[in-house]
Scaffold this motif. Structure first.
Motif, short mmCIF file in Angstrom:
data_model
loop_
_atom_site.label_atom_id
_atom_site.label_comp_id
_atom_site.label_asym_id
_atom_site.label_seq_id
_atom_site.Cartn_x
_atom_site.Cartn_y
_atom_site.Cartn_z
N ARG A 61 -49.58 -14.63 65.88
CA ARG A 61 -50.67 -15.21 65.12
C ARG A 61 -50.96 -16.58 65.72
N VAL A 62 -52.20 -16.83 66.05
CA VAL A 62 -52.61 -18.08 66.68
C VAL A 62 -53.41 -18.88 65.65
N GLY A 63 -52.85 -20.00 65.23
CA GLY A 63 -53.51 -20.77 64.19
C GLY A 63 -53.51 -20.00 62.88
N ASP A 64 -54.48 -20.31 62.04
CA ASP A 64 -54.54 -19.68 60.73
C ASP A 64 -55.18 -18.31 60.73
N ASP A 65 -56.14 -18.07 61.63
CA ASP A 65 -56.95 -16.88 61.46
C ASP A 65 -57.14 -16.03 62.72
N ARG A 66 -56.35 -16.26 63.78
CA ARG A 66 -56.47 -15.47 65.00
C ARG A 66 -55.21 -14.62 65.21
N PHE A 67 -55.42 -13.38 65.62
CA PHE A 67 -54.33 -12.50 66.01
C PHE A 67 -54.47 -12.22 67.50
N GLU A 68 -53.33 -12.11 68.19
CA GLU A 68 -53.34 -11.86 69.63
C GLU A 68 -52.33 -10.76 69.93
N PHE A 69 -52.75 -9.77 70.69
CA PHE A 69 -51.91 -8.63 71.04
C PHE A 69 -51.84 -8.48 72.55
N ALA A 70 -50.62 -8.46 73.11
CA ALA A 70 -50.41 -8.16 74.52
C ALA A 70 -50.16 -6.65 74.61
N LEU A 71 -50.91 -5.97 75.47
CA LEU A 71 -50.90 -4.52 75.54
C LEU A 71 -50.16 -4.01 76.78
N ASN A 72 -49.61 -2.81 76.67
CA ASN A 72 -49.00 -2.17 77.84
C ASN A 72 -50.10 -1.62 78.76
N ARG A 73 -49.71 -1.08 79.89
CA ARG A 73 -50.67 -0.63 80.90
C ARG A 73 -51.62 0.44 80.37
N ARG A 74 -51.10 1.41 79.64
CA ARG A 74 -51.96 2.48 79.12
C ARG A 74 -52.95 1.97 78.09
N THR A 110 -57.49 -10.78 71.65
CA THR A 110 -57.37 -11.90 70.73
C THR A 110 -58.68 -12.05 69.98
N PHE A 111 -58.57 -12.23 68.69
CA PHE A 111 -59.78 -12.32 67.87
C PHE A 111 -59.49 -12.99 66.55
N GLU A 112 -60.54 -13.58 65.99
CA GLU A 112 -60.49 -14.17 64.66
C GLU A 112 -60.58 -13.02 63.66
N VAL A 113 -59.71 -13.05 62.66
CA VAL A 113 -59.65 -11.97 61.67
C VAL A 113 -60.10 -12.47 60.32
N ARG A 114 -60.94 -11.68 59.68
CA ARG A 114 -61.34 -11.91 58.29
C ARG A 114 -60.89 -10.69 57.50
N PRO A 115 -59.94 -10.84 56.57
CA PRO A 115 -59.46 -9.68 55.83
C PRO A 115 -60.50 -9.16 54.84
N VAL A 116 -60.39 -7.88 54.51
CA VAL A 116 -61.25 -7.33 53.46
C VAL A 116 -60.94 -8.07 52.16
N ALA A 117 -61.83 -7.96 51.21
CA ALA A 117 -61.82 -8.79 50.00
C ALA A 117 -60.50 -8.79 49.23
N ASP A 118 -59.80 -7.68 49.15
CA ASP A 118 -58.61 -7.63 48.31
C ASP A 118 -57.31 -7.86 49.09
#
Length: 110
Positions: free
Chosen positions: A63-76, A87-95
């Protein structure tokens, strides 16, 4: 624009997932795992929602900061998503909250 994140639990399909959807492009990144007792309950997979699953597709995440998620992926998974790090800013659904989504990601990847 933020990516919409949600946790989904599907007993009828035998899996659970954290789904990240870009509302602008309708691109999707899903992190899934079989429910306990399922044939592959001991490992995660990633998919676009329409692609075949790539098992073990996430090598690391943070988790990068308060609202970013970052994923390192394998070759496939890199071939599937055309990048080795998502890596992207995430906004959760309302609930749901970002902390809840992060806890689900941790659990699905453990």
């Amino acid at each position: 624009m933020a990516i919409i994140g949600s946790y989904e639990h599907h007993p009828d399909l035998g899996c659970e997932a954290v789904v990240f959807l870009d509302p602008e492009s309708e691109s999707c990144f899903q992190l899934q795992r079989d429910l306990p007792g399922g044939p592959r309950a001991d490992e995660h997979c990633v998919t676009t929602g329409m692609s075949a699953p790539v098992y073990g597709g996430v090598l690391q995440w943070r988790r990068v900061g308060d609202d970013r998620f970052e994923f390192a992926l394998n070759r496939r998974a890199t071939a599937l998503f055309a990048d080795d790090v998502l890596t992207f800013e995430v906004r959760p659904v309302a609930d749901q909250t970002l902390d809840e989504l992060a806890a689900h990601v941790d659990r699905l990847l453990s």
